[in-house]
Structures are given as structure tokens and as C-alpha cells.
Design an enzyme around this catalytic site. Structure first.
Site, PDB file in Angstrom:
ATOM      1  N   HIS A 135      -5.380  44.088  57.326  1.00  0.00           N
ATOM      2  CA  HIS A 135      -6.610  44.308  56.573  1.00  0.00           C
ATOM      3  C   HIS A 135      -6.717  45.783  56.199  1.00  0.00           C
ATOM      4  O   HIS A 135      -6.466  46.638  57.047  1.00  0.00           O
ATOM      5  CB  HIS A 135      -7.821  43.911  57.417  1.00  0.00           C
ATOM      6  N   GLY A 188       4.951  30.688  21.309  1.00  0.00           N
ATOM      7  CA  GLY A 188       5.306  30.236  22.647  1.00  0.00           C
ATOM      8  C   GLY A 188       4.534  30.987  23.709  1.00  0.00           C
ATOM      9  O   GLY A 188       4.654  32.211  23.809  1.00  0.00           O
ATOM     10  N   ALA A 189       3.716  30.255  24.482  1.00  0.00           N
ATOM     11  CA  ALA A 189       2.903  30.885  25.532  1.00  0.00           C
ATOM     12  C   ALA A 189       3.511  30.648  26.906  1.00  0.00           C
ATOM     13  O   ALA A 189       2.828  30.320  27.876  1.00  0.00           O
ATOM     14  CB  ALA A 189       1.470  30.364  25.476  1.00  0.00           C
ATOM     15  N   LEU A 195      15.941  31.110  35.712  1.00  0.00           N
ATOM     16  CA  LEU A 195      15.451  32.265  36.456  1.00  0.00           C
ATOM     17  C   LEU A 195      16.621  32.976  37.115  1.00  0.00           C
ATOM     18  O   LEU A 195      17.555  32.327  37.601  1.00  0.00           O
ATOM     19  CB  LEU A 195      14.472  31.809  37.546  1.00  0.00           C
ATOM     20  N   LEU A 245       4.253  35.571  26.824  1.00  0.00           N
ATOM     21  CA  LEU A 245       3.043  36.233  27.352  1.00  0.00           C
ATOM     22  C   LEU A 245       3.356  37.640  27.865  1.00  0.00           C
ATOM     23  O   LEU A 245       2.540  38.555  27.720  1.00  0.00           O
ATOM     24  CB  LEU A 245       2.414  35.399  28.466  1.00  0.00           C
ATOM     25  N   ALA A 294      28.536  46.338  29.584  1.00  0.00           N
ATOM     26  CA  ALA A 294      27.592  46.583  30.691  1.00  0.00           C
ATOM     27  C   ALA A 294      27.432  45.304  31.505  1.00  0.00           C
ATOM     28  O   ALA A 294      27.244  44.225  30.944  1.00  0.00           O
ATOM     29  CB  ALA A 294      26.251  47.026  30.136  1.00  0.00           C
ATOM     30  N   GLY A 299      25.635  42.736  34.433  1.00  0.00           N
ATOM     31  CA  GLY A 299      24.255  42.370  34.782  1.00  0.00           C
ATOM     32  C   GLY A 299      23.670  41.273  33.916  1.00  0.00           C
ATOM     33  O   GLY A 299      22.606  40.735  34.218  1.00  0.00           O
ATOM     34  N   GLY A 340      25.267  31.724  31.148  1.00  0.00           N
ATOM     35  CA  GLY A 340      23.850  31.933  30.859  1.00  0.00           C
ATOM     36  C   GLY A 340      23.331  31.170  29.659  1.00  0.00           C
ATOM     37  O   GLY A 340      23.745  30.040  29.381  1.00  0.00           O
TER      38      GLY A 340
HETATM   39  P1  FAD Z   1      23.045  35.586  32.076  1.00  0.00           P
HETATM   40  O1  FAD Z   1      22.256  36.607  32.758  1.00  0.00           O
HETATM   41  O2  FAD Z   1      22.625  35.176  30.705  1.00  0.00           O
HETATM   42  O3  FAD Z   1      24.540  36.135  32.021  1.00  0.00           O
HETATM   43  C1  FAD Z   1      25.529  35.465  31.319  1.00  0.00           C
HETATM   44  C2  FAD Z   1      26.610  36.459  30.944  1.00  0.00           C
HETATM   45  O4  FAD Z   1      27.724  35.729  30.455  1.00  0.00           O
HETATM   46  C3  FAD Z   1      26.215  37.419  29.843  1.00  0.00           C
HETATM   47  O5  FAD Z   1      26.393  38.737  30.277  1.00  0.00           O
HETATM   48  C4  FAD Z   1      27.145  37.081  28.680  1.00  0.00           C
HETATM   49  O6  FAD Z   1      27.544  38.229  27.966  1.00  0.00           O
HETATM   50  C5  FAD Z   1      28.327  36.456  29.400  1.00  0.00           C
HETATM   51  N1  FAD Z   1      29.110  35.509  28.607  1.00  0.00           N
HETATM   52  C6  FAD Z   1      28.658  34.428  27.924  1.00  0.00           C
HETATM   53  N2  FAD Z   1      29.683  33.773  27.364  1.00  0.00           N
HETATM   54  C7  FAD Z   1      30.798  34.457  27.698  1.00  0.00           C
HETATM   55  C8  FAD Z   1      32.185  34.270  27.426  1.00  0.00           C
HETATM   56  N3  FAD Z   1      32.633  33.242  26.724  1.00  0.00           N
HETATM   57  N4  FAD Z   1      33.055  35.169  27.923  1.00  0.00           N
HETATM   58  C9  FAD Z   1      32.636  36.221  28.653  1.00  0.00           C
HETATM   59  N5  FAD Z   1      31.338  36.443  28.948  1.00  0.00           N
HETATM   60  C10 FAD Z   1      30.444  35.560  28.480  1.00  0.00           C
HETATM   61  N6  FAD Z   1      14.259  35.614  35.056  1.00  0.00           N
HETATM   62  C11 FAD Z   1      13.633  35.938  36.200  1.00  0.00           C
HETATM   63  O7  FAD Z   1      13.959  35.370  37.251  1.00  0.00           O
HETATM   64  N7  FAD Z   1      12.652  36.884  36.243  1.00  0.00           N
HETATM   65  C12 FAD Z   1      12.239  37.529  35.129  1.00  0.00           C
HETATM   66  O8  FAD Z   1      11.345  38.378  35.188  1.00  0.00           O
HETATM   67  C13 FAD Z   1      12.873  37.212  33.900  1.00  0.00           C
HETATM   68  N8  FAD Z   1      12.517  37.849  32.766  1.00  0.00           N
HETATM   69  C14 FAD Z   1      13.150  37.549  31.607  1.00  0.00           C
HETATM   70  C15 FAD Z   1      12.759  38.209  30.448  1.00  0.00           C
HETATM   71  C16 FAD Z   1      13.391  37.938  29.253  1.00  0.00           C
HETATM   72  C17 FAD Z   1      12.968  38.665  28.006  1.00  0.00           C
HETATM   73  C18 FAD Z   1      14.456  36.984  29.223  1.00  0.00           C
HETATM   74  C19 FAD Z   1      15.177  36.691  27.930  1.00  0.00           C
HETATM   75  C20 FAD Z   1      14.850  36.327  30.359  1.00  0.00           C
HETATM   76  C21 FAD Z   1      14.201  36.598  31.564  1.00  0.00           C
HETATM   77  N9  FAD Z   1      14.561  35.945  32.750  1.00  0.00           N
HETATM   78  C22 FAD Z   1      13.901  36.233  33.907  1.00  0.00           C
HETATM   79  C23 FAD Z   1      15.620  34.921  32.784  1.00  0.00           C
HETATM   80  C24 FAD Z   1      16.919  35.520  33.346  1.00  0.00           C
HETATM   81  O9  FAD Z   1      17.308  36.612  32.556  1.00  0.00           O
HETATM   82  C25 FAD Z   1      18.009  34.459  33.363  1.00  0.00           C
HETATM   83  O10 FAD Z   1      17.544  33.320  34.051  1.00  0.00           O
HETATM   84  C26 FAD Z   1      19.251  34.993  34.066  1.00  0.00           C
HETATM   85  O11 FAD Z   1      19.750  36.127  33.409  1.00  0.00           O
HETATM   86  C27 FAD Z   1      20.320  33.907  34.110  1.00  0.00           C
HETATM   87  O12 FAD Z   1      21.453  34.415  34.742  1.00  0.00           O
HETATM   88  P2  FAD Z   1      22.903  33.849  34.419  1.00  0.00           P
HETATM   89  O13 FAD Z   1      23.819  34.587  35.318  1.00  0.00           O
HETATM   90  O14 FAD Z   1      22.895  32.381  34.455  1.00  0.00           O
HETATM   91  O15 FAD Z   1      23.162  34.244  32.886  1.00  0.00           O
END
Ligand code: FAD
Length: 466
Positions: A445, A182-183, A320, A188, A40, A42, A146
Site C-alpha cells: 500500500h 480499425g479499432a 503477439l 487505437l 536489423a 528483431g 511472421g
Molecule cells: P515477426 O516479428 O514478423 O518476424 C518475422 C521475420 O521474418 C521478419 O523479420 C521478416 O523480415 C522475416 N522474414 C519473413 N520472410 C522471410 C524470408 N522468406 N526469408 C528471411 N526472412 C524472412 N505484439 C505484442 O505482443 N505487443 C505489442 O505491443 C505489439 N505491438 C505491435 C505494434 C504494431 C504497430 C505491430 C504491427 C505489431 C505489434 N505487435 C505487438 C505484434 C508483434 O509485432 C508480432 O506478433 C510479432 O512480431 C510476431 O513475431 P514473429 O517472430 O512471429 O514475426
């Protein structure tokens, strides 16, 4: 997959950093491949982060409202009951709809998608292991892998009793007693979800306040609001160890040198996240990492190895989704010879509790610590007509402006729908607006946004409604 396919750009990771960069690169005419080890698309955000947490926050908010608030609006709904499996199914449908949507966007933009774990073999070659195994060549590689949950000594995640946010988004039953360590935003938000649904939630935080980094005054007000909703807090307290005993977990918490052991059903460890770089082959290629294990990049998001770029959680800074997106776009625009950039001063930060806490720019405390002369103006939602119509009295808006130029340095909102209201503040900072600019802008308003204007008026000590 055919051996050694050639692309202009190979993106590793299909989270908000990677998939948005892939789409922008395709728009700019590049032939793009995006590989993710998950089927999937995203990333953390869509699958196990932003989206499922907000789906559960919205569902649990409705449940809470139905139980505690609807009667005051004259709405009777009889006995309110919780169908947790249904709530979880709905969350999954929301996630699936969005991840499928990204797959559709890839198709529309002719982005080649592969499933498997990627590893860099040379600065222009990526080996993929898994369902779509093979090798691809690309003169530019973008790492957007990520982050993963940080661990805490003494707390071994077992996926059942001692868990990360991923499992806390999918509990199959209501935990009677949940400990959140962790807060910060994740602790939260998920603590709020389970507290609203009926769990007894205790939050332990090593700092002497919740949401470190956010404005002190607003953080204290959020703390009080969450306590009124039934969450209990232990601040300046260290969670030392957890021992699973059958269906319970005994957790030792130390405050002021005194250790107390208490039993919980589940423990959520929400102490931050670590950049994910394992298995990418970075050390062999000499890609430099920073002290926190994040990949070092320059202003073009290029690593110490030419041709290899990185964005998102893996490069540090605020973790983020929208920050990752901005970086992904800026990175590929730079690769295409354009002038993409990220204004980190204008990246909003939101905690989706109720009330929500949202901020952009610097806090008043931060500005003063930096020796800046600042003027702050505040406005309470208790004096806002729309908030009162909604039955919301909690929260305030704070505008922090430069004492000499009046330029807005930070804008902080604790209140209903603060996550939406903060967009105006982001635009103001991006455009270098002054508090006077917001104060002179007509706001409809009655709206919650009028509180933002009122706080801007308060900077010049000319609020109308307080
Ligand atoms: P990610 O979204 O982590 O994507 C990285 C991708 O790389 C993953 O799909 C992984 O499978 C893939 N990957 C890793 N290594 C490999 C590899 N070697 N080969 C192939 N694929 C690989 N942020 C907000 O801005 N707003 C929010 O409300 C928010 N809520 C959150 C709630 C929770 C519970 C969590 C855990 C995080 C939340 N975040 C939020 C943070 C946000 O999810 C991350 O900041 C964001 O997803 C980072 O994006 P990214 O593209 O850097 O990495």
C-alpha cells in the site's frame, strides 16, 4: 557464404518467435543458423511494431501530460512545443539499441546469422538469396516469418496518404486529419499517439464496439476515455473506398446503408495482419496451410512435413510477440526431447492506450456464452489511493472466477500501467489460483495492484473499499 553449410537447426525469421527460438536452441546445444531478409534483427516487433509504437506512445504521453496535466501537480513548464523529428530520432535510437542487442545475444550464443530471403528447397535444405546468398542443410527447419498488414478492398496502400502501421510510425509531419480504419490495438495505439500530438483523429470500426474480443464493460469505458482525449469514433461503419486527391484523401464511409464522403490528410489501415508465407516454397514441399493462410502445426509445432516446424504470427492464434516467444521456446525444447508447452489460457493481451487495457484468460461474456457458471468481482481505480495520488480516476479491474471452484478464469484491467499489473494475473492463471488466493495475498500500500486484490475480494462480495 560457403556452399551447403550444415546446422542442427535453421531458423527463418529473426522476430521474437525466431530469435528467441534460436537462442534457446543454442542453449540446448544445437548448432543454429538464423536468416532474416532484413539486416536489423528483431522482426516486426523490434523494428516496426511493439517497440517503436511504445516509444512513440511514451513520448506522446509525456507531451500530453506536459500540456494538460503538469499544471494540476503544481509543475509549470512554460510553453510546451513539439519537436517531431527529435521524437522520431529518439524512437529510432530505442529500436537500434534493441536490434543491436539481439545481434550481441546471437554472438554470445554462437548463432550464425545470415541476411537474405530464405526459401525451402527440400525439407532439410534452405536457399538464401541476397547479401549472404547460399544454401544450408539442417535436419530441422523452423519457419518464423511472421505477418504483414492485411489490406482492405478500395484502399490501396501507397505509403504516403494511405498507409499501414509501418508508415504511421514515421510520419514526418503532424497530419491535421487522420482517419484510422480499425479499432483494434494497433489502430487505437497509433490513433492515440497522433491525437495526443495534436491531430484530429477519427476511428472507423465495422463492429459495434472497439477492441473486439476484450471485455465489453472495460471496452466501453476505454471508448469513453479515448473520446474525452479527443478521438472520435464511427462504430458499425464500413470504410468503402479512398480516392487520393492531391494532398488529401476522400474516404467513403457507410453507416446503416448511408454513405458519406469525407476528406482526410492521411488514412491508416489497421484492419489486422496476414501470415507471411509468400516465396517460402511451401506449396512445392506440400506444407499444409489453414483457411486464413497460416501454416498448420501440431502440438509440437511441426508442420505437415516432418522436420519443418513453424511458430509465431505465421501459425495463427493471437498475433503477439510474447506468444511467438513462448512458441519458439516450446518448439525447440520439444525438438531437444524436452516437454516444452504453451498455455494459451495464460497469454496476456494488452492495448497500450491511456488508460491501458490488459487481459488474460476468458471474458465474463465468453464464459457465460460457454455455459459456465461464473462470479465476477470489480474494483474501480477511483477508489484506489495510488491512482488518486497520480490523478488517475479512470478504469477498473474485473476478476472472473468459476462459480463453483473459485478458480480464476479471466482477469481484466483498464487503468494506469495495466500492462504491468496483468503479470500477476498471468501468474495466477498459470498456477491455477483462485480469487481467494489473490484476495489473501498482501499487496503493498499504496499501489495500483491493490485494485487487483480488491476485485478478487469483490468476487466473494467482501470488498473493503467499495
Ligand atoms: P515477426 O516479428 O514478423 O518476424 C518475422 C521475420 O521474418 C521478419 O523479420 C521478416 O523480415 C522475416 N522474414 C519473413 N520472410 C522471410 C524470408 N522468406 N526469408 C528471411 N526472412 C524472412 N505484439 C505484442 O505482443 N505487443 C505489442 O505491443 C505489439 N505491438 C505491435 C505494434 C504494431 C504497430 C505491430 C504491427 C505489431 C505489434 N505487435 C505487438 C505484434 C508483434 O509485432 C508480432 O506478433 C510479432 O512480431 C510476431 O513475431 P514473429 O517472430 O512471429 O514475426
Amino acid at each position: 557464404m560457403a556452399e551447403a553449410e550444415r546446422y542442427d537447426l535453421a531458423v527463418i525469421g529473426a522476430g521474437p518467435g525466431g530469435y528467441v527460438a534460436a537462442i534457446r536452441a543454442a542453449q540446448l546445444g544445437m548448432r543454429v543458423l538464423c536468416v532474416d531478409r532484413e539486416a536489423a534483427l528483431g522482426g516486426t516487433c523490434l523494428r516496426i511494431g511493439c517497440i517503436p509504437s511504445k516509444a512513440l506512445l511514451d513520448s506522446s504521453e509525456l507531451f500530453w501530460q506536459a500540456r494538460t496535466r503538469l499544471a494540476s501537480h503544481g509543475v509549470g513548464v512554460g510553453e510546451v512545443s513539439l519537436d517531431l523529428p527529435m521524437m522520431m530520432r529518439r524512437k529510432e535510437q530505442v529500436v537500434q539499441g534493441l536490434t543491436t542487442g539481439v545481434a550481441g545475444l546471437f554472438k554470445k550464443n554462437r548463432i550464425t546469422r545470415r541476411t537474405g530471403s530464405a526459401r525451402l528447397v527440400t525439407p532439410d535444405r534452405v536457399a538464401i538469396e541476397g547479401p549472404d546468398a547460399g544454401t544450408v542443410h539442417a535436419p530441422r527447419i523452423l519457419i518464423a516469418t511472421g505477418s504483414g498488414p492485411a489490406t482492405l478492398p478500395g484502399f490501396e496502400l501507397d505509403g504516403t496518404r494511405i498507409v499501414s502501421s509501418e508508415e504511421a510510425l514515421s510520419f514526418d509531419a503532424l497530419p491535421a486529419r487522420l482517419l484510422v480504419i480499425g479499432a483494434g490495438a494497433v489502430g487505437l495505439e497509433l490513433g492515440s499517439v497522433w491525437a495526443r500530438l495534436g491531430s484530429e483523429v477519427r476511428v472507423v470500426e465495422i463492429a459495434d464496439r472497439i477492441v473486439p474480443g476484450m471485455d465489453d464493460e472495460l471496452a466501453r469505458a476505454l471508448h469513453r476515455a479515448l473520446e474525452r482525449q479527443g478521438l472520435s469514433f464511427r462504430l458499425s461503419a464500413a470504410a468503402r473506398k479512398a480516392v487520393v486527391k492531391g494532398a488529401a484523401v476522400d474516404v467513403t464511409i457507410e453507416t446503416d446503408g448511408t454513405a458519406v464522403t469525407e476528406a482526410f490528410d492521411r488514412v491508416l489501415v489497421a484492419v489486422g495482419r496476414r501470415p507471411f508465407t509468400a516465396g517460402l516454397g511451401l506449396d512445392t514441399l506440400g506444407v499444409a496451410l489453414g483457411p486464413g493462410g497460416h501454416i498448420r502445426v501440431d502440438e509440437r509445432f511441426e508442420t505437415s512435413v516432418p522436420g519443418i516446424h513453424a511458430v509465431g504470427d505465421v501459425i495463427g492464434g493471437p498475433m503477439l510477440a510474447h506468444k511467438a516467444e513462448e512458441e519458439g521456446i516450446a518448439c525447440v525444447e520439444r525438438i531437444a526431447g524436452q516437454a516444452g508447452h504453451v498455455n494459451y489460457e495464460a497469454i496476456p493481451n494488452v492495448v497500450y492506450t491511456w488508460p491501458e487495457l490488459a487481459a488474460v484468460g476468458r471474458t465474463e461474456q465468453e464464459c457465460r456464452a460457454q455455459g459456465l457458471e461464473v462470479t465476477a468481482g470489480t474494483a474501480l481505480f477511483a477508489a484506489n489511493g495510488r491512482a488518486r495520488a497520480m490523478g488517475e480516476r479512470d478504469g477498473l479491474v474485473k476478476v472472473v472466477a468459476d462459480g463453483r471452484s473459485d478458480r480464476i478464469l479471466g482477469l481484466h484491467i483498464l487503468g494506469p500501467h495495466a500492462s504491468e499489473l496483468i503479470a500477476e494475473a498471468g501468474l495466477a492463471i498459470e498456477f491455477g489460483a483462485s480469487a481467494e488466493d489473490i484476495a489473501r495475498t498482501s499487496h503493498a500500500h499504496p499501489t495500483l495492484a491493490e485494485a487487483v486484490r480488491e476485485a478478487a475480494l469483490a468476487v466473494a462480495k467482501r470488498s473493503i473499499h467499495s
